[in-house]
Design a protein around this motif. Structure first.
Motif, mmCIF file in Angstrom:
data_model
loop_
_atom_site.group_PDB
_atom_site.id
_atom_site.type_symbol
_atom_site.label_atom_id
_atom_site.label_comp_id
_atom_site.label_asym_id
_atom_site.label_seq_id
_atom_site.Cartn_x
_atom_site.Cartn_y
_atom_site.Cartn_z
ATOM 1 N N ALA A 87 -119.015 59.127 44.430
ATOM 2 C CA ALA A 87 -119.834 58.005 44.886
ATOM 3 C C ALA A 87 -120.555 57.401 43.698
ATOM 4 O O ALA A 87 -120.707 58.024 42.642
ATOM 5 N N GLU A 88 -120.990 56.162 43.869
ATOM 6 C CA GLU A 88 -121.790 55.515 42.836
ATOM 7 C C GLU A 88 -122.900 54.706 43.485
ATOM 8 O O GLU A 88 -122.822 54.312 44.660
ATOM 9 N N VAL A 89 -123.973 54.467 42.714
ATOM 10 C CA VAL A 89 -125.128 53.754 43.227
ATOM 11 C C VAL A 89 -124.782 52.284 43.418
ATOM 12 O O VAL A 89 -124.307 51.618 42.507
ATOM 13 N N SER A 90 -125.026 51.792 44.623
ATOM 14 C CA SER A 90 -124.851 50.378 44.923
ATOM 15 C C SER A 90 -126.184 49.640 44.901
ATOM 16 O O SER A 90 -126.274 48.514 44.435
ATOM 17 N N SER A 91 -127.238 50.279 45.420
ATOM 18 C CA SER A 91 -128.592 49.720 45.380
ATOM 19 C C SER A 91 -129.581 50.845 45.159
ATOM 20 O O SER A 91 -129.419 51.945 45.692
ATOM 21 N N SER A 92 -130.619 50.538 44.388
ATOM 22 C CA SER A 92 -131.711 51.485 44.178
ATOM 23 C C SER A 92 -132.983 50.912 44.779
ATOM 24 O O SER A 92 -133.285 49.729 44.600
ATOM 25 N N TYR A 93 -133.738 51.746 45.501
ATOM 26 C CA TYR A 93 -134.982 51.307 46.121
ATOM 27 C C TYR A 93 -136.180 51.994 45.482
ATOM 28 O O TYR A 93 -137.211 52.205 46.119
ATOM 29 N N GLY A 94 -136.046 52.310 44.205
ATOM 30 C CA GLY A 94 -137.087 53.032 43.498
ATOM 31 C C GLY A 94 -138.401 52.296 43.384
ATOM 32 O O GLY A 94 -139.447 52.929 43.211
ATOM 33 N N ARG A 95 -138.381 50.976 43.459
ATOM 34 C CA ARG A 95 -139.637 50.231 43.406
ATOM 35 C C ARG A 95 -140.423 50.354 44.704
ATOM 36 O O ARG A 95 -141.613 50.031 44.743
ATOM 37 N N MET A 96 -139.757 50.785 45.749
ATOM 38 C CA MET A 96 -140.399 50.922 47.058
ATOM 39 C C MET A 96 -140.570 52.392 47.436
ATOM 40 O O MET A 96 -141.666 52.822 47.806
ATOM 41 N N VAL A 97 -139.476 53.164 47.370
ATOM 42 C CA VAL A 97 -139.488 54.575 47.757
ATOM 43 C C VAL A 97 -138.708 55.357 46.707
ATOM 44 O O VAL A 97 -137.506 55.141 46.537
ATOM 45 N N PRO A 98 -139.341 56.269 45.977
ATOM 46 C CA PRO A 98 -138.642 57.022 44.927
ATOM 47 C C PRO A 98 -137.435 57.795 45.463
ATOM 48 O O PRO A 98 -137.421 58.249 46.609
ATOM 49 N N ASP A 99 -136.408 57.887 44.605
ATOM 50 C CA ASP A 99 -135.231 58.738 44.865
ATOM 51 C C ASP A 99 -134.384 58.261 46.040
ATOM 52 O O ASP A 99 -133.584 59.016 46.591
ATOM 53 N N THR A 100 -134.531 56.988 46.434
ATOM 54 C CA THR A 100 -133.815 56.452 47.592
ATOM 55 C C THR A 100 -132.786 55.428 47.131
ATOM 56 O O THR A 100 -133.112 54.504 46.382
ATOM 57 N N PHE A 101 -131.543 55.595 47.615
ATOM 58 C CA PHE A 101 -130.431 54.772 47.136
ATOM 59 C C PHE A 101 -129.477 54.427 48.275
ATOM 60 O O PHE A 101 -129.399 55.135 49.284
ATOM 61 N N CYS A 102 -128.731 53.346 48.061
ATOM 62 C CA CYS A 102 -127.542 53.071 48.851
ATOM 63 C C CYS A 102 -126.351 53.385 47.956
ATOM 64 O O CYS A 102 -126.281 52.908 46.814
ATOM 65 N N LEU A 103 -125.435 54.212 48.465
ATOM 66 C CA LEU A 103 -124.274 54.623 47.683
ATOM 67 C C LEU A 103 -123.016 53.938 48.188
ATOM 68 O O LEU A 103 -122.827 53.757 49.392
ATOM 69 N N GLU A 104 -122.149 53.580 47.255
ATOM 70 C CA GLU A 104 -120.802 53.136 47.594
ATOM 71 C C GLU A 104 -119.891 54.359 47.535
ATOM 72 O O GLU A 104 -119.880 55.088 46.536
ATOM 73 N N ILE A 105 -119.155 54.604 48.590
ATOM 74 C CA ILE A 105 -118.321 55.800 48.680
ATOM 75 C C ILE A 105 -116.859 55.418 48.808
ATOM 76 O O ILE A 105 -116.521 54.294 49.196
ATOM 77 N N GLU A 106 -115.979 56.365 48.480
ATOM 78 C CA GLU A 106 -114.549 56.109 48.513
ATOM 79 C C GLU A 106 -113.912 56.499 49.848
ATOM 80 O O GLU A 106 -112.919 55.920 50.255
ATOM 81 N N GLU A 107 -114.489 57.462 50.528
ATOM 82 C CA GLU A 107 -113.864 57.973 51.743
ATOM 83 C C GLU A 107 -114.477 57.351 52.990
ATOM 84 O O GLU A 107 -115.447 56.582 52.928
ATOM 85 N N ASP A 108 -113.907 57.660 54.126
ATOM 86 C CA ASP A 108 -114.419 57.200 55.408
ATOM 87 C C ASP A 108 -115.851 57.688 55.599
ATOM 88 O O ASP A 108 -116.196 58.815 55.234
ATOM 89 N N VAL A 109 -116.694 56.827 56.187
ATOM 90 C CA VAL A 109 -118.105 57.178 56.368
ATOM 91 C C VAL A 109 -118.256 58.453 57.189
ATOM 92 O O VAL A 109 -119.043 59.344 56.844
#
Length: 337
Positions: A86-108
């Motif tokens: 997986a890789e980071v698609s969006s980071s929400y560190g300015r709002m909530v630390p350690d929180t991300f949206c990930l882009e994944i290769e497999e089925d959700v």
């Protein structure tokens, strides 16, 4: 209190912390418990999925929200992303630390099932829900005849207050027509960005975001391709007392424009917009959409918007005729109207 005064006054007040909405962070799980192999008792395993019934709702096919445990560190997070493919698609560190949206290769579903017991490294794991606009906009230019303004006693508010040209309101929607005669004078202009120079002048990761951003197509042109957002922007802030068209609740304001889709909306694009709105100084956002299930990421970012940015999140309850609101209006944070 008339809504124009309410929004202007409340957004300028000191805000207090509130209790977290939804489930509390889980205690770290021993690494030996994360996998059923080796005869580990299934009862000892604790799922970190926010909602085990997530499959009842439509989700974005190749995205998930996660919150990494803070003790993991940058290198541990990088190693885990490699392991997850997986890789980071969006980071929400300015709002909530350690929180991300990930882009994944497999089925959700496969991804969530494979990592649902990784409480040793993740606080929670959840899908990215699809949301949608609640109402359909007719093509009648005089739709509604603005009956709502009298219903909320707007004329009485206008006797005292017609808005503030320095007050920024984010329209998180299908975009907005920036050249519309009744909106053009109220469209926000980014003071720290030079239009058209191809440079991220304000260092926020968005190049030429002169009046907002399109987080659906990821470009600097959040022009409306649906009509919903232009209508919403007009209700909020169509220029008043200019002799043309209609009038919004706020005659004078700065409308910060974010496009998050046409009808099916990714909650990733919505949260990207909320973070950008807060960072750029919007004290209010309008959110006329809903759907999906409970999301810790969505809930945490709304709470952070209030606690850290004094931001009011205005959310539509829904058009289903039920006694309960849809998400995000169903979250219980004090800064939601």
């Amino acid at each position: 209190m008339p809504i124009a005064l309410l929004l202007a006054g409340f957004a300028g007040t000191t805000v207090l912390s509130s209790a977290p909405d939804g489930p509390a962070p889980r205690a770290a799980v021993d690494v030996d418990v994360r996998d059923a192999a080796g005869g580990v008792d299934n009862d000892a395993r604790v799922s970190i999925l926010t909602d085990d019934d997530w499959a009842r709702f439509d989700v974005v096919p190749n995205r998930v929200f996660v919150k990494f445990r803070p003790e993991l560190g940058d290198q541990g997070r990088s190693d885990l992303l490699d392991e997850m493919d997986a890789e980071v698609s969006s980071s929400y560190g300015r709002m909530v630390p350690d929180t991300f949206c990930l882009e994944i290769e497999e089925d959700v579903a496969d991804f969530l099932n494979r990592h649902r017991f990784r409480g040793d490294v993740l606080e929670y794991l959840e899908p990215v829900y699809v949301m949608e606009f609640f109402d359909n906009i007719p093509n009648d230019a005089n739709w509604g005849s603005l009956y709502g303004m009298n219903r909320i006693n707007a004329p009485a508010a206008w006797d005292d207050h017609v808005g503030d040209e320095d007050f920024s309101i984010a329209i998180i929607d299908s975009g907005t027509d920036p050249s519309h005669a009744d909106l053009a004078d109220n469209i926000w202009s980014n003071p720290n960005e030079i239009l058209g120079n191809g440079v991220d002048d304000d260092g926020n990761g968005l190049i030429d975001d002169s009046y907002g951003w399109d987080f659906y197509d990821n470009d600097a042109n959040p022009a409306d391709q649906n009509g919903h957002g232009t209508h919403t922007a007009g209700t909020v802030g169509a220029r008043g007392n200019n002799g043309i068209g209609v009038v919004g609740v706020m005659w004078r304001c700065n409308l910060m424009v974010f496009r998050v889709g046409n009808q099916s909306l990714s909650s990733q694009a919505i949260l990207d917009s909320l973070q950008a709105a807060c960072v750029n100084g919007a004290k209010v956002s309008n959110n006329s959409y809903g759907g999906g299930g409970f999301s810790s990421t969505f809930s945490n970012l709304i709470q952070s918007a209030g606690n850290n940015y004094e931001h009011i999140f205005c959310a539509a309850a829904g058009n289903g005729g039920t006694s309960s609101a849809s998400y995000p209006a169903a979250y219980t944070h004090y800064n939601i109207i």
